[in-house]
Design a protein around this motif. Structure first.
Motif, PDB file in Angstrom:
ATOM      1  N   ILE A  39      42.392  24.041  36.886  1.00 62.57           N
ATOM      2  CA  ILE A  39      42.564  25.300  36.167  1.00 62.57           C
ATOM      3  C   ILE A  39      43.630  26.157  36.842  1.00 62.57           C
ATOM      4  CG2 ILE A  39      41.410  27.464  35.557  1.00 62.57           C
ATOM      5  CD1 ILE A  39      38.869  25.679  35.116  1.00 62.57           C
ATOM      6  N   ASN A  40      43.624  26.186  38.177  1.00 62.75           N
ATOM      7  CA  ASN A  40      44.635  26.943  38.918  1.00 62.75           C
ATOM      8  C   ASN A  40      46.042  26.456  38.572  1.00 62.75           C
ATOM      9  OD1 ASN A  40      42.594  28.328  40.199  1.00 62.75           O
ATOM     10  ND2 ASN A  40      42.819  27.254  42.139  1.00 62.75           N
ATOM     11  N   GLU A  48      44.513  37.412  39.426  1.00 61.34           N
ATOM     12  CA  GLU A  48      43.384  38.332  39.519  1.00 61.34           C
ATOM     13  C   GLU A  48      42.245  37.663  40.270  1.00 61.34           C
ATOM     14  OE1 GLU A  48      40.229  39.652  36.282  1.00 61.34           O
ATOM     15  OE2 GLU A  48      42.187  40.556  35.894  1.00 61.34           O
ATOM     16  N   LYS A  49      41.554  38.423  41.075  1.00 63.86           N
ATOM     17  CA  LYS A  49      40.375  37.910  41.781  1.00 63.86           C
ATOM     18  C   LYS A  49      39.245  37.729  40.776  1.00 63.86           C
ATOM     19  CE  LYS A  49      41.952  38.339  46.041  1.00 63.86           C
ATOM     20  NZ  LYS A  49      42.525  37.194  46.666  1.00 63.86           N
ATOM     21  N   THR A  50      38.655  36.539  40.758  1.00 61.58           N
ATOM     22  CA  THR A  50      37.567  36.278  39.816  1.00 61.58           C
ATOM     23  C   THR A  50      36.206  36.292  40.496  1.00 61.58           C
ATOM     24  OG1 THR A  50      37.950  33.909  40.086  1.00 61.58           O
ATOM     25  CG2 THR A  50      39.000  34.987  38.202  1.00 61.58           C
ATOM     26  N   LYS A  61      40.256  31.636  35.698  1.00 58.03           N
ATOM     27  CA  LYS A  61      41.462  32.041  36.417  1.00 58.03           C
ATOM     28  C   LYS A  61      42.243  32.974  35.501  1.00 58.03           C
ATOM     29  CE  LYS A  61      42.687  30.978  39.912  1.00 58.03           C
ATOM     30  NZ  LYS A  61      42.542  31.586  41.215  1.00 58.03           N
ATOM     31  N   VAL A  62      42.594  34.141  36.013  1.00 58.87           N
ATOM     32  CA  VAL A  62      43.330  35.127  35.237  1.00 58.87           C
ATOM     33  C   VAL A  62      44.648  35.398  35.961  1.00 58.87           C
ATOM     34  CG1 VAL A  62      43.346  37.488  34.339  1.00 58.87           C
ATOM     35  CG2 VAL A  62      41.215  36.187  34.394  1.00 58.87           C
ATOM     36  N   ARG A  63      45.731  35.272  35.217  1.00 56.21           N
ATOM     37  CA  ARG A  63      47.059  35.549  35.768  1.00 56.21           C
ATOM     38  C   ARG A  63      47.709  36.640  34.933  1.00 56.21           C
ATOM     39  NH1 ARG A  63      48.199  31.686  39.826  1.00 56.21           N
ATOM     40  NH2 ARG A  63      47.002  29.804  39.467  1.00 56.21           N
ATOM     41  N   GLU A  64      48.410  37.529  35.605  1.00 57.81           N
ATOM     42  CA  GLU A  64      49.045  38.664  34.945  1.00 57.81           C
ATOM     43  C   GLU A  64      50.530  38.641  35.272  1.00 57.81           C
ATOM     44  OE1 GLU A  64      48.762  43.543  35.096  1.00 57.81           O
ATOM     45  OE2 GLU A  64      47.628  42.347  36.514  1.00 57.81           O
ATOM     46  N   LEU A  65      51.351  38.957  34.287  1.00 59.46           N
ATOM     47  CA  LEU A  65      52.781  39.132  34.532  1.00 59.46           C
ATOM     48  C   LEU A  65      53.018  40.611  34.716  1.00 59.46           C
ATOM     49  CD1 LEU A  65      53.634  36.441  32.081  1.00 59.46           C
ATOM     50  CD2 LEU A  65      54.802  36.614  34.258  1.00 59.46           C
ATOM     51  N   THR A  66      53.602  40.961  35.837  1.00 60.36           N
ATOM     52  CA  THR A  66      53.763  42.357  36.200  1.00 60.36           C
ATOM     53  C   THR A  66      55.085  42.530  36.936  1.00 60.36           C
ATOM     54  OG1 THR A  66      52.645  44.202  37.286  1.00 60.36           O
ATOM     55  CG2 THR A  66      52.434  42.062  38.350  1.00 60.36           C
TER      56      THR A  66
END
Length: 175
Positions: A33-34, A72-74, A81-86
């Motif tokens: 998943i990562n 993001e810390k889960t 798994k949560v990823r953000e574009l920033t």
């Protein structure tokens, strides 16, 4: 994944059956998943970078270079798994990404600085020639880049997760 308020969701119901089977083998699919979400985030990041407005020197390209992915810390939630574009943070990045406002409050804002990425994405009020104000339309590069890349990101993520799960499965069956 989120990009400037636009939310992209991927349905992974079919993969849940595989995950349950792998959990029975005491193998965590988290690695798969990562790697899968990382591939998806990188695909979307490339798409967004292709649409970023580039200003004149000396700061031309600063906005493009500052785009980053953040995980993001889960808090131990297995299979999530949560990823953000920033935009990259820190004092140096903020010094380049924040612009001073000459007359705070005149056009509605009360803070002495404007956040450049937000103004480019969503638009802003400015003084119009001859007096008054005008709205400068946003470029929506993050939203449009994320939406355009969503199908490719989904495919990249699914393929990588399947590849990683297959590898875990093979290793588990050859013990």
């Amino acid at each position: 994944m989120s990009a400037s308020g636009a939310m992209l969701s991927f349905d992974t119901k079919g993969i849940e059956v595989m995950i349950k089977a792998l959990n029975k083998l005491d193998e965590s699919p988290q690695k798969a998943i990562n790697k899968g979400t990382s591939k998806a985030a990188q695909t979307i990041k490339r798409s967004i970078k292709g649409l970023v407005p580039v200003g004149p020197a000396p700061h031309g390209g600063t906005l493009k270079r500052s785009i980053a992915t953040k995980t993001e810390k889960t808090h131990g939630v297995k299979g999530k798994k949560v990823r953000e574009l920033t935009f990259k943070g820190g004092a140096e990045a903020n010094a380049l990404l924040q612009r001073p406002i000459k007359h705070p409050g005149e056009l509605g804002g009360k803070y002495p600085k404007a956040y450049y990425p937000a103004s480019q994405e969503y638009g802003f009020l400015a003084r119009a020639k001859g007096g008054g104000t005008q709205y400068i339309e946003g470029r929506y590069f993050m939203r449009e880049g994320a939406e355009a890349a969503a199908p490719q990101a989904m495919k990249a993520m699914t393929e990588e997760i399947e590849k990683q799960l297959e590898q875990i499965w093979q290793e588990a069956n050859h013990r």
